[in-house]
Design a protein around this motif. Structure first.
Motif, PDB file in Angstrom:
ATOM      1  N   ASN A  48       0.802  -1.226   0.000  1.00  0.00           N
ATOM      2  CA  ASN A  48       0.000   0.000   0.000  1.00  0.00           C
ATOM      3  C   ASN A  48       0.833   1.273   0.000  1.00  0.00           C
ATOM      4  OD1 ASN A  48      -2.247  -1.617   0.097  1.00  0.00           O
ATOM      5  ND2 ASN A  48      -2.398  -1.552   2.335  1.00  0.00           N
ATOM      6  N   ASN A  49       2.034   1.180   0.566  1.00  0.00           N
ATOM      7  CA  ASN A  49       2.840   2.390   0.709  1.00  0.00           C
ATOM      8  C   ASN A  49       4.107   2.357  -0.125  1.00  0.00           C
ATOM      9  OD1 ASN A  49       1.358   3.912   2.906  1.00  0.00           O
ATOM     10  ND2 ASN A  49       1.630   1.894   3.850  1.00  0.00           N
ATOM     11  N   ARG A  50       4.090   1.522  -1.170  1.00  0.00           N
ATOM     12  CA  ARG A  50       5.246   1.367  -2.032  1.00  0.00           C
ATOM     13  C   ARG A  50       5.940   2.702  -2.345  1.00  0.00           C
ATOM     14  NH1 ARG A  50       7.086  -2.681  -5.331  1.00  0.00           N
ATOM     15  NH2 ARG A  50       6.081  -4.618  -4.739  1.00  0.00           N
ATOM     16  N   GLU A  51       5.152   3.676  -2.741  1.00  0.00           N
ATOM     17  CA  GLU A  51       5.749   4.934  -3.208  1.00  0.00           C
ATOM     18  C   GLU A  51       6.497   5.651  -2.098  1.00  0.00           C
ATOM     19  OE1 GLU A  51       3.821   7.599  -5.616  1.00  0.00           O
ATOM     20  OE2 GLU A  51       3.456   6.099  -7.162  1.00  0.00           O
ATOM     21  N   GLU A  52       5.838   5.753  -0.944  1.00  0.00           N
ATOM     22  CA  GLU A  52       6.459   6.469   0.152  1.00  0.00           C
ATOM     23  C   GLU A  52       7.723   5.738   0.619  1.00  0.00           C
ATOM     24  OE1 GLU A  52       4.061   6.993   3.635  1.00  0.00           O
ATOM     25  OE2 GLU A  52       5.783   7.797   4.710  1.00  0.00           O
ATOM     26  N   TYR A  53       7.641   4.408   0.761  1.00  0.00           N
ATOM     27  CA  TYR A  53       8.757   3.640   1.311  1.00  0.00           C
ATOM     28  C   TYR A  53       9.946   3.575   0.358  1.00  0.00           C
ATOM     29  CZ  TYR A  53       5.523   2.025   4.920  1.00  0.00           C
ATOM     30  OH  TYR A  53       4.634   1.967   5.948  1.00  0.00           O
ATOM     31  N   ALA A  54       9.695   3.878  -0.916  1.00  0.00           N
ATOM     32  CA  ALA A  54      10.799   3.860  -1.873  1.00  0.00           C
ATOM     33  C   ALA A  54      11.913   4.795  -1.426  1.00  0.00           C
ATOM     34  CB  ALA A  54      10.304   4.260  -3.256  1.00  0.00           C
ATOM     35  N   TYR A  55      11.558   5.845  -0.657  1.00  0.00           N
ATOM     36  CA  TYR A  55      12.562   6.792  -0.170  1.00  0.00           C
ATOM     37  C   TYR A  55      13.277   6.303   1.080  1.00  0.00           C
ATOM     38  CZ  TYR A  55      10.583  10.070  -3.445  1.00  0.00           C
ATOM     39  OH  TYR A  55      10.173  10.686  -4.587  1.00  0.00           O
ATOM     40  N   TYR A  56      12.756   5.253   1.700  1.00  0.00           N
ATOM     41  CA  TYR A  56      13.340   4.775   2.953  1.00  0.00           C
ATOM     42  C   TYR A  56      14.438   3.778   2.635  1.00  0.00           C
ATOM     43  CZ  TYR A  56       9.342   6.539   5.664  1.00  0.00           C
ATOM     44  OH  TYR A  56       8.406   7.315   6.260  1.00  0.00           O
ATOM     45  N   ASP A  57      15.478   3.766   3.465  1.00  0.00           N
ATOM     46  CA  ASP A  57      16.478   2.708   3.390  1.00  0.00           C
ATOM     47  C   ASP A  57      16.022   1.573   4.284  1.00  0.00           C
ATOM     48  OD1 ASP A  57      18.293   3.906   1.735  1.00  0.00           O
ATOM     49  OD2 ASP A  57      19.318   4.925   3.361  1.00  0.00           O
ATOM     50  N   VAL A  58      15.028   0.825   3.871  1.00  0.00           N
ATOM     51  CA  VAL A  58      14.442  -0.146   4.788  1.00  0.00           C
ATOM     52  C   VAL A  58      15.318  -1.391   4.891  1.00  0.00           C
ATOM     53  CG1 VAL A  58      12.462  -1.542   5.375  1.00  0.00           C
ATOM     54  CG2 VAL A  58      12.153   0.655   4.251  1.00  0.00           C
ATOM     55  N   GLN A  59      15.904  -1.589   6.033  1.00  0.00           N
ATOM     56  CA  GLN A  59      16.674  -2.792   6.312  1.00  0.00           C
ATOM     57  C   GLN A  59      16.056  -3.562   7.465  1.00  0.00           C
ATOM     58  OE1 GLN A  59      19.265  -4.015   4.623  1.00  0.00           O
ATOM     59  NE2 GLN A  59      18.699  -2.398   3.192  1.00  0.00           N
ATOM     60  N   TYR A  60      15.522  -2.824   8.414  1.00  0.00           N
ATOM     61  CA  TYR A  60      14.976  -3.429   9.624  1.00  0.00           C
ATOM     62  C   TYR A  60      13.561  -2.909   9.854  1.00  0.00           C
ATOM     63  CZ  TYR A  60      19.954  -4.204  10.452  1.00  0.00           C
ATOM     64  OH  TYR A  60      21.261  -4.577  10.330  1.00  0.00           O
ATOM     65  N   LEU A  61      12.748  -3.730  10.487  1.00  0.00           N
ATOM     66  CA  LEU A  61      11.450  -3.275  10.989  1.00  0.00           C
ATOM     67  C   LEU A  61      11.568  -3.221  12.503  1.00  0.00           C
ATOM     68  CD1 LEU A  61       9.237  -5.801   9.011  1.00  0.00           C
ATOM     69  CD2 LEU A  61      10.060  -3.549   8.281  1.00  0.00           C
ATOM     70  N   TYR A  62      11.058  -2.154  13.086  1.00  0.00           N
ATOM     71  CA  TYR A  62      11.140  -2.036  14.543  1.00  0.00           C
ATOM     72  C   TYR A  62       9.775  -2.315  15.149  1.00  0.00           C
ATOM     73  CZ  TYR A  62      15.611  -0.124  13.376  1.00  0.00           C
ATOM     74  OH  TYR A  62      16.879   0.018  12.862  1.00  0.00           O
ATOM     75  N   ILE A  63       9.780  -3.001  16.298  1.00  0.00           N
ATOM     76  CA  ILE A  63       8.538  -3.319  17.001  1.00  0.00           C
ATOM     77  C   ILE A  63       8.484  -2.445  18.239  1.00  0.00           C
ATOM     78  CG2 ILE A  63       7.160  -5.183  17.990  1.00  0.00           C
ATOM     79  CD1 ILE A  63       7.980  -5.668  15.072  1.00  0.00           C
ATOM     80  N   THR A  64       7.407  -1.639  18.339  1.00  0.00           N
ATOM     81  CA  THR A  64       7.266  -0.779  19.507  1.00  0.00           C
ATOM     82  C   THR A  64       5.924  -1.054  20.175  1.00  0.00           C
ATOM     83  OG1 THR A  64       6.320   0.949  18.092  1.00  0.00           O
ATOM     84  CG2 THR A  64       8.667   1.092  18.556  1.00  0.00           C
ATOM     85  N   ASP A  65       5.796  -0.665  21.469  1.00  0.00           N
ATOM     86  CA  ASP A  65       4.512  -0.839  22.153  1.00  0.00           C
ATOM     87  C   ASP A  65       3.667   0.430  22.001  1.00  0.00           C
ATOM     88  OD1 ASP A  65       5.415   1.026  23.924  1.00  0.00           O
ATOM     89  OD2 ASP A  65       5.773  -0.393  25.567  1.00  0.00           O
ATOM     90  N   GLU A  66       2.542   0.496  22.715  1.00  0.00           N
ATOM     91  CA  GLU A  66       1.619   1.626  22.533  1.00  0.00           C
ATOM     92  C   GLU A  66       2.264   2.956  22.925  1.00  0.00           C
ATOM     93  OE1 GLU A  66       0.767  -1.209  24.171  1.00  0.00           O
ATOM     94  OE2 GLU A  66      -0.175  -2.004  22.351  1.00  0.00           O
ATOM     95  N   GLN A  67       3.201   2.905  23.887  1.00  0.00           N
ATOM     96  CA  GLN A  67       3.872   4.143  24.306  1.00  0.00           C
ATOM     97  C   GLN A  67       5.073   4.474  23.404  1.00  0.00           C
ATOM     98  OE1 GLN A  67       2.757   2.047  27.084  1.00  0.00           O
ATOM     99  NE2 GLN A  67       1.051   3.497  26.971  1.00  0.00           N
TER     100      GLN A  67
END
Lengths: 468, 468
Positions: free
Chosen positions: A176-195
């Protein structure tokens, strides 16, 4: 028959070189006069970043301004990435704030903050006002962090998910976000909690094998490496030397994730530090100087450092003024005074450079004065004797006077010992006093070695004045 | 009540600092005496790379030798990655060749070649003999490439497949070679033909979405970016500035793939170049000097640069020898001779630094002598007038003699103009002559500015000698 051309280095220019010499910015100028903005874009895309930098720097301020407007925000942003931060900030500062803001929004957060940081606070504020509220808020936040810390080096473009989300959720989000993420250097996904607290990390390749229904919490590496937002450049360099990763998450005191520092940002901050060291050491202070900057501001910046030096020089030379009678009685000494002070300055600067280098590699600590003194005094003694013998020998041969040789050689030997020892210590002492060794070491060293050198030559001479 | 401690910078050491000061290498030494090799590994894994470097550099050569043996090849390799190349090469050179080869086989090819390149050819050959035939062949091959070229910076650890293979083939290969590939920085898969010619590239993420039976040839990006094996560091820097990639394939003249250059390798080669520039500029030549090196070799290396300087200094001072009569008649001039030459040297060095910086950023080309001359002469004129006024004023106030002020001020003004113009030009000329500006600029500049400075002061003075 033609002579074969020698491939030696040369100082004259071939016709081809003369053409190349003037090409990029002249072509750029003429394209700006006549060409379409497509042709301009094509031209800039076709030349190397260093040619771009050269071409831009030779344009007048108003031409730079017009070029940026012709290109439009996206291409202007790309062009500004090729030139130095100081120059890019100068260009952006001259634009109307709305136009400047539109360009900055095309750059990543780290770069935006660097550029805003180079500007006057007033200009920066005016530009931030014109940015989208979210980006403006972020820029204000990021500007608070000191430049060479994790906060100052991090980017805010990273992907975070909750541990309860599945591999499928991630893949859908990617689609869904192909276009936006094209600018990111995506190597890792981070997992965060609600805070927003960092819980874990996932590599892209961890998504390759498992079932698409698997929860990220079951795949993630829990308690991942992280860096505090205040971490220094040295700490970050150590981290990436230890860990071969493509980025490290940055957290605040409560463990909330704020951004990601990439190893490239750390490397390039390190390189910038080396450059500042070199420039400061040569008397260029307050950051880069380019010849495209206005003449009077270049003069002023250089003079500010020179005027410190002239005061120190006057102080050192006043030693000679105290001994004009000695000097008048043995005028040959006047030939050797500048030589003794120059040579000692050279020897001392070598020791300064080694100390600065060992400090920045962590091979010596600012408190280890005695260790450095021991190492440098031994070297200063040996090199002092060698140089003293040479110069003393020259003095003796010139005038056939052994006492002149002894005075000159002895003074150089002793002053080399002083200069090398001081040169080794000065950067350590300055570092402990939280002063920048690159800026202050050399003027300080030269003053001391000049004073001592003049004093040794003239006071030794006054002891044997009737024999010279 | 206790006084609150001030948090000012200080030069005395707290007890804690004294303890910290001596910690890492003392603990390392005692662990080597008493501890197990597990405890040693644990200790080294627990301290930062810069502490490791510090601790290792303070051990004696035989202790370093024993430590490497205690650790075993794998951990020794890890430790050597934390210290500077010069030091690591010194340690490895002292080991028996079989042991050295075992350690090198744990490092990646780029690093292996860097270390072998630092050694005597004979030692390097002996070590290569002991490596596995395949690795030895590769090392010999890689050693042929010049250090700051694509060939010298590339690694050979990359994954290549044929275009007819499927996604499933790749994933199966990953599963089967998990352990080996764990050492690879796998970002891209390269597609080559039977002759090893590069055909295309695939990103890891391109494997995420397609069916597992898809042929790689249908997914790959054909005609990908590539770099010739001879490409210079500048070309690589330009490439990575233009393209935000995690690596670029390196090919020979026939398009056969030889390796991959990672942007980190380019950044770190660039940083090394800045360091060499700084060291060379300060008179540390022939690479790094650390205080842990043997005293006599440190002395010799520093003296080799100083002896060039002493010759140049004698040449410059001989100008004074020609004017001893003038000087004897106006002894006050002796006070100003070193000041005029020192100050001009400072002004000239500023221009040298700006030229060197602009050269390395590509903002000026070695042929643009007139452009630089115009820029620097204007600045030299203004700063020369400013500095001449100050020093001339001081001379006038000191002796109440206007002619002394005019001679001294005029000489400094003129000599500043000469020094700043020469300083701007020298690096460009040296670069065209293929000499290293960092090493030669400063001694050359100083000789010229000293000579001219002495000449201006003394020849101006001889014109108005009866009035001083």
């Amino acid at each position: 028959m033609e002579q074969p051309k020698l491939e030696d280095p040369k100082l004259d220019f071939t016709e081809q070189e003369k053409t190349e010499l003037t090409k990029p910015w002249q072509e750029l100028s003429s394209l700006m006069e006549e060409g379409s903005s497509e042709q301009l874009q094509e031209f800039l895309a076709g030349i190397s970043p260093s040619d771009t930098a050269l071409a831009i720097s030779r344009l007048k301020a108003e031409e730079q301004n017009r070029l940026v407007t012709l290109l439009g925000p996206e291409d202007a942003a790309e062009m500004l990435e090729d030139i130095s931060e100081v120059q890019a900030a100068d260009i952006i500062e001259e634009l109307p704030p709305e136009q400047a803001a539109a360009i900055l929004e095309e750059l990543d957060s780290d770069h935006v903050v660097d550029l805003l940081g180079e500007m006057d606070e007033e200009d920066a504020d005016a530009i931030i006002e014109q940015m989208a509220p979210e980006d403006a808020e972020e820029a204000r936040q990021f500007l608070k962090y000191a430049p060479d810390t994790a906060g100052g080096l991090m980017i805010s473009e990273y992907l975070d998910f909750r541990s309860s989300q599945s591999v499928k959720d991630v893949l859908d989000d990617f689609q869904n976000n192909r276009e936006e993420y094209a600018y990111y250097d995506v190597q890792y996904l981070y997992i965060t909690d609600e805070q927003g607290r960092l819980e874990g990390v996932l590599r892209m390749r961890d998504l390759l094998f498992p079932k698409r229904s698997t929860a990220l919490g079951d795949l993630m590496i829990a308690n991942p490496f992280k860096i505090n937002v205040d971490a220094s450049l040295e700490e970050l360099e150590n981290f990436f030397e230890d860990h071969d990763l493509f980025g490290v998450p940055v957290v605040d005191g409560e463990g909330r994730m704020l951004g990601v520092v990439m190893p490239e940002a750390v490397e390039s901050a390190g390189q910038e530090r080396s450059v500042k060291q070199f420039l400061g050491f040569s008397g260029i202070i307050g950051g880069e100087e380019f010849r495209s900057m206005p003449l009077l501001s270049r003069c002023g910046r250089r003079l500010s450092w020179l005027s410190l030096n002239i005061v120190l020089n006057i102080a050192a030379a006043s030693v000679i003024a105290l001994y004009t009678d000695t000097l008048a009685a043995a005028i040959a000494l006047a030939v050797f005074l500048p030589m003794v002070s120059d040579m000692s300055g050279c020897s001392g600067n070598q020791a300064v450079a080694v100390s600065m280098r060992e400090l920045s590699l962590g091979l010596v600590r600012p408190a280890e004065l005695f260790w450095v003194l021991g190492k440098e005094a031994a070297l200063g003694l040996i090199n002092g004797l060698a140089l003293g013998l040479i110069l003393g020998g020259v003095a003796f041969l010139w005038k056939g006077n052994m006492f002149l040789g002894l005075v000159v050689g002895g003074a150089l030997a002793l002053n080399t010992l002083v200069a090398v020892s001081m040169g080794g210590l000065i950067p350590l002492v300055l570092k402990r006093l939280k002063l920048d060794p690159a800026l202050v070491s050399s003027p300080l060293l030269t003053t001391v070695t000049d004073m001592c050198g003049f004093f040794f030559v003239l006071s030794f001479a006054s002891l044997v004045l009737d024999k010279i």
